[in-house]
Design a protein around this motif. Structure first.
Motif, PDB file in Angstrom:
ATOM      1  N   GLY A  68     145.642 -15.599  80.739  1.00  0.00           N
ATOM      2  CA  GLY A  68     146.498 -16.451  80.888  1.00  0.00           C
ATOM      3  C   GLY A  68     146.041 -17.959  81.029  1.00  0.00           C
ATOM      4  O   GLY A  68     146.380 -18.803  80.352  1.00  0.00           O
ATOM      5  N   PRO A  69     145.128 -18.233  82.175  1.00  0.00           N
ATOM      6  CA  PRO A  69     144.823 -19.547  82.370  1.00  0.00           C
ATOM      7  C   PRO A  69     143.978 -20.344  81.189  1.00  0.00           C
ATOM      8  O   PRO A  69     143.932 -21.354  80.803  1.00  0.00           O
ATOM      9  CB  PRO A  69     143.888 -19.579  83.872  1.00  0.00           C
ATOM     10  CG  PRO A  69     144.403 -18.328  84.392  1.00  0.00           C
ATOM     11  CD  PRO A  69     144.756 -17.364  83.225  1.00  0.00           C
ATOM     12  N   VAL A  70     143.241 -19.364  80.535  1.00  0.00           N
ATOM     13  CA  VAL A  70     142.227 -19.833  79.471  1.00  0.00           C
ATOM     14  C   VAL A  70     143.337 -20.258  78.282  1.00  0.00           C
ATOM     15  O   VAL A  70     143.153 -21.332  77.761  1.00  0.00           O
ATOM     16  CB  VAL A  70     141.334 -18.839  79.026  1.00  0.00           C
ATOM     17  CG1 VAL A  70     140.641 -19.213  77.695  1.00  0.00           C
ATOM     18  CG2 VAL A  70     140.423 -18.506  80.073  1.00  0.00           C
ATOM     19  N   LEU A  92     146.074 -24.292  75.008  1.00  0.00           N
ATOM     20  CA  LEU A  92     147.417 -24.716  74.447  1.00  0.00           C
ATOM     21  C   LEU A  92     147.264 -26.322  74.899  1.00  0.00           C
ATOM     22  O   LEU A  92     147.986 -26.944  74.364  1.00  0.00           O
ATOM     23  CB  LEU A  92     148.454 -23.851  74.938  1.00  0.00           C
ATOM     24  CG  LEU A  92     149.748 -24.503  74.253  1.00  0.00           C
ATOM     25  CD1 LEU A  92     149.744 -24.609  72.781  1.00  0.00           C
ATOM     26  CD2 LEU A  92     150.987 -23.449  75.029  1.00  0.00           C
ATOM     27  N   ALA A  93     147.320 -26.613  76.064  1.00  0.00           N
ATOM     28  CA  ALA A  93     147.179 -27.969  76.611  1.00  0.00           C
ATOM     29  C   ALA A  93     145.949 -28.917  76.060  1.00  0.00           C
ATOM     30  O   ALA A  93     146.543 -30.189  75.733  1.00  0.00           O
ATOM     31  CB  ALA A  93     146.805 -28.073  78.143  1.00  0.00           C
ATOM     32  N   ALA A  94     145.024 -28.549  75.688  1.00  0.00           N
ATOM     33  CA  ALA A  94     143.918 -29.203  75.027  1.00  0.00           C
ATOM     34  C   ALA A  94     144.551 -29.473  73.450  1.00  0.00           C
ATOM     35  O   ALA A  94     144.406 -30.665  73.024  1.00  0.00           O
ATOM     36  CB  ALA A  94     143.054 -28.473  75.004  1.00  0.00           C
TER      37      ALA A  94
END
Length: 141
Positions: A1-3, A8-10
């Motif tokens: 999840g965090p990865v 996605l944010a990057a």
């Protein structure tokens, strides 16, 4: 999840940073181009290249507003051709009918303008001039 969230944010950050730097992703500056056209007067019409796609935006930015003529032909002493110069380059260099002379040529970013004048009114078709244009005339807003 965090990865996945970080990846996605990057990607989103890269898009936000690249968007203003990439000329091909910028909007055409119709507002500046149509301001240069000026307020249409009696005997003046604007031929919009790729009219089907650009007719409304050109009419919106035309000082005073603009829309399709009511008649199938329009008597014109001044014709201003506007739009993407790659659509019909001949429209920006060749007069639309005998009697017209090119009096102005200008670029605004990826758009172009050509102004033609005739000493006497010439009937021009509402659609299909140069094969890819639609005429617009003054409309009050």
């Amino acid at each position: 999840g965090p990865v996945l969230t970080g990846a996605l944010a990057a990607v989103m950050l890269a898009i936000v940073v690249a968007l203003p730097l990439e000329d091909g992703l910028q909007r055409s500056n119709w507002e500046e181009l149509m301001a240069r056209v000026g307020r249409p007067e009696r005997g003046r019409a604007v031929a919009v290249l790729r009219g089907f796609e650009n007719h409304r935006v050109a009419g919106y930015y035309l000082p005073g507003g603009g829309g399709s003529p009511d008649q199938p032909t329009v008597p014109v002493t001044e014709l201003v051709v506007v739009g993407d110069p790659d659509t019909a380059p001949e429209a920006l260099t060749n007069p639309p009918a005998p009697g017209f002379q090119l009096v102005e040529s200008h670029r605004v970013g990826d758009l172009a303008l050509a102004r033609y004048r005739s000493p006497a009114p010439v009937e021009l078709p509402r659609n299909g001039l140069y094969g890819v244009t639609d005429l617009i005339v003054a409309r009050g807003r």
